[in-house]
Design an enzyme around this catalytic site. Structure first.
Site, short mmCIF file in Angstrom:
data_model
loop_
_atom_site.label_atom_id
_atom_site.label_comp_id
_atom_site.label_asym_id
_atom_site.label_seq_id
_atom_site.Cartn_x
_atom_site.Cartn_y
_atom_site.Cartn_z
N TYR A 127 -17.16 -15.84 -0.49
CA TYR A 127 -15.71 -16.03 -0.67
C TYR A 127 -15.26 -15.44 -2.00
O TYR A 127 -14.19 -14.86 -2.12
CB TYR A 127 -15.35 -17.52 -0.60
CG TYR A 127 -13.85 -17.72 -0.55
CD1 TYR A 127 -13.18 -17.72 0.67
CD2 TYR A 127 -13.10 -17.85 -1.72
CE1 TYR A 127 -11.80 -17.85 0.73
CE2 TYR A 127 -11.73 -17.98 -1.68
CZ TYR A 127 -11.08 -17.98 -0.46
OH TYR A 127 -9.72 -18.10 -0.40
N PHE A 130 10.03 5.32 1.76
CA PHE A 130 9.08 5.07 2.85
C PHE A 130 9.43 3.69 3.42
O PHE A 130 9.82 2.77 2.69
CB PHE A 130 7.61 5.14 2.42
CG PHE A 130 6.72 4.99 3.63
CD1 PHE A 130 6.66 6.00 4.56
CD2 PHE A 130 6.05 3.81 3.88
CE1 PHE A 130 5.92 5.85 5.74
CE2 PHE A 130 5.30 3.65 5.05
CZ PHE A 130 5.25 4.68 5.97
N THR A 131 9.26 3.55 4.73
CA THR A 131 9.75 2.37 5.46
C THR A 131 9.32 1.04 4.83
O THR A 131 10.15 0.24 4.44
CB THR A 131 9.26 2.45 6.92
OG1 THR A 131 7.84 2.67 6.91
CG2 THR A 131 9.93 3.59 7.66
N ASP A 159 2.64 5.79 -5.26
CA ASP A 159 2.14 5.46 -3.93
C ASP A 159 1.09 6.52 -3.66
O ASP A 159 1.41 7.65 -3.28
CB ASP A 159 3.27 5.50 -2.89
CG ASP A 159 2.73 5.21 -1.48
OD1 ASP A 159 1.50 5.30 -1.28
OD2 ASP A 159 3.53 4.90 -0.59
N LYS A 187 -5.60 5.73 4.97
CA LYS A 187 -5.35 7.17 5.13
C LYS A 187 -6.46 7.95 4.41
O LYS A 187 -7.55 8.10 4.94
CB LYS A 187 -3.97 7.53 4.57
CG LYS A 187 -2.80 7.11 5.47
CD LYS A 187 -2.43 5.68 5.34
CE LYS A 187 -1.10 5.34 5.95
NZ LYS A 187 -0.85 3.89 5.97
N ARG A 208 10.11 10.04 13.33
CA ARG A 208 10.42 9.85 11.90
C ARG A 208 11.83 10.37 11.69
O ARG A 208 12.05 11.47 11.18
CB ARG A 208 9.43 10.60 11.00
CG ARG A 208 8.00 10.14 11.09
CD ARG A 208 7.60 8.96 10.21
NE ARG A 208 8.06 7.66 10.61
CZ ARG A 208 7.51 6.53 10.16
NH1 ARG A 208 6.49 6.55 9.33
NH2 ARG A 208 7.98 5.36 10.52
N PHE A 262 11.51 0.61 14.05
CA PHE A 262 10.81 1.65 14.80
C PHE A 262 9.54 1.15 15.46
O PHE A 262 9.10 1.69 16.47
CB PHE A 262 10.48 2.85 13.89
CG PHE A 262 9.63 2.50 12.70
CD1 PHE A 262 10.19 1.98 11.55
CD2 PHE A 262 8.26 2.66 12.75
CE1 PHE A 262 9.40 1.64 10.46
CE2 PHE A 262 7.46 2.33 11.66
CZ PHE A 262 8.04 1.81 10.52
#
Ligand code: PM9
Length: 461
Positions: free
Chosen positions: A76, A128-129, A219, A262, A386, A453
């Site tokens: 943990y 960005f969303t 980001d 990514k 998009r 979306f």
């Protein structure tokens, strides 16, 4: 024989295991698409032939990453995999403090809560969303300061992700630096078509923000891909390694959010990295509320191990050359069929310009959404909208945002598909293009409150 000048790219791996694909009939696809409300997010993956929905969490892990899973220390607290990850983040990105999170938006939530107060302004290079939503939920307002070229799908500027420093200065003059907790810089810019930011721009941005005492938060979700474009197109970087360029980008910033799903070649994971100790203390306290203890942040030990290994593999020069080489190859094939795409080709996929593809379908009839649905119906290929659906509504006025770019993203997962798949994708898009005049728009029949979306439903007009 023609002189061979340059060796072409090839995948720097061989395939050890395969997953069989299912080919459906037109009738099956029509039924599946109708049931999914003409939203590719609502399709069952088993009904998809080539899945280009996203490059997020869809990479093929290496044998080294898979063996890392077996080294999971599922304690943990204080798992050895956390310390391995911390070492990788320091070594490859140079940040001092690490807060692991289950994925990128977990980091965005913590960052926004720690840094943003009600009434704050957060400039960024195109929204960005999930990033913008977390800024808004924390009481902030996003302001776009990307260069104008980014909004033009035909503009060939190699660094369309750059911050327009004049726009940023105007925002600082208008609101005052005190109301700007940080500027959010994305590398590469997803919604602009995977467009990179130059190192020169990062340097100039650092100088300007230092003058005003404003922080820069990166980001860094697709940072290795951004580094490749710098290596290829920016003066002075041709002989530098991807690893050194990545670290240099980070050196101009105060911290970063990361979706490891990514670039870092894992199926789940992310983090918030910071250089400021006080902000870190607050973030590592908040993470226990939303994600899990500060040494696992919602991840299993094995996930952190795979991420640490993936970070290292992501900055290999041959990996990134083949990764982006494949995206460029698809772009070239589509151009042979005269398909209107965002140029220059970006890092993680090809973005079809839906307004040019379907000029007769108005944006409020969800042009790109309709095109993504048609591509699936044609061939079983799943892409992502998009455009206006992703852009959502202005939180204050309730009106749709009407983004200049109305795009369908053919996102290429890393190390998953072959060049032959790219040929089939291009042929399938070309077949839809040949019957484009018959395609009509969509009407939205269900609109969820957040990030519509993902779950909105439509019907054909
Ligand atoms: N991007 C993508 O498909 C995942 C689903 S769409 C919301 O492009 C950036 C630049 C991203 C991103 C996710 C996130 C959020 C942050 N920044 O999905 O929460 O492209 O790990 O990361 C998606 P998570």
């Amino acid at each position: 024989m023609e002189q061979i000048k340059k060796r072409s790219w090839a995948e720097p791996f061989k395939i050890k295991m395969v997953e069989l694909l299912k080919i459906t009939t037109k009738q099956q696809r029509e039924k599946a698409m109708k049931e999914a409300g003409y939203n590719t997010f609502l399709l069952k993956s088993e009904d998809v032939y080539i899945d280009l929905l996203t490059d997020s969490g869809t990479s093929a892990m290496s044998d080294r990453q898979w063996s890392g899973l077996m080294l999971g220390d599922e304690a943990y607290a204080g798992s050895r995999n956390f310390y391995n990850l911390e070492r990788a983040v320091k070594k490859y990105y140079g940040y001092k403090y690490l807060v692991p999170t289950h994925q990128g938006r977990g980091a965005e939530n913590i960052l926004s809560q720690v840094m943003i107060k009600k009434g704050d302004i957060i400039p960024g290079n195109m929204y960005f969303t999930t990033t913008r939503l977390h800024q808004e939920l924390a009481g902030g307002t996003f302001v776009d300061v990307i260069v104008n070229d980014a909004h033009d799908s035909e503009n060939l500027n190699p660094f369309k992700g750059n911050i327009d420093l004049d726009k940023l200065q105007a925002v600082i003059r208008k609101y005052g630096a005190k109301r700007i907790p940080y500027i959010c810089v994305a590398v590469t810019v997803n919604m602009a078509g995977g467009q990179p930011v130059s190192m020169q721009n990062m340097k100039e941005l650092r100088k300007l923000t230092n003058e005003h005492g404003i922080k820069i938060i990166l980001d860094m979700t697709r940072i290795a891909e951004n580094a490749y474009f710098i290596q290829q197109h920016e003066k002075g970087y041709a002989r530098k390694s991807i690893a050194s360029i990545v670290k240099e980008i980070c050196s101009f910033t105060d911290g970063a959010t990361f979706s490891a799903k990514k670039d870092a070649l894992v199926n789940i994971g992310g983090f918030l990295a910071l250089n400021d100790k006080d902000a870190y203390e607050e973030a590592s306290n908040l993470v226990v509320v939303y994600e899990g203890l500060h040494t696992y942040g919602g991840l299993a030990g094995r996930d952190m191990e795979a991420m640490a290994i993936g970070i290292e593999e992501s900055v290999h020069d041959d990996h990134i050359r083949a990764r982006i080489g494949q995206v460029l190859y698809l772009g070239e094939q589509l151009l042979k069929y005269d398909i209107p795409i965002v140029l220059p080709v970006g890092g993680h996929g090809i973005f079809i310009d839906a307004k040019k593809f379907l000029p007769h379908v108005p944006q409020d009839k969800f042009t790109a959404q309709a095109l993504a649905a048609e591509l699936y119906l044609e061939s079983g290929i799943r892409a992502m909208e998009r455009g206006i659906v992703s852009a959502g509504r202005n939180a204050k006025t309730g009106d749709h945002y009407y983004p200049k770019l109305e795009l369908v993203r053919l996102t290429i997962p890393r190390r998953v598909y072959t060049q032959a798949h790219m040929d089939v994708i291009a042929e399938s898009v070309a077949r839809v293009y040949a019957r484009k005049s018959k395609i009509k728009g969509l009407e939205m029949t269900f609109e969820p409150k957040y990030l519509r979306f993902f779950q909105a439903r439509f019907r054909k007009l």
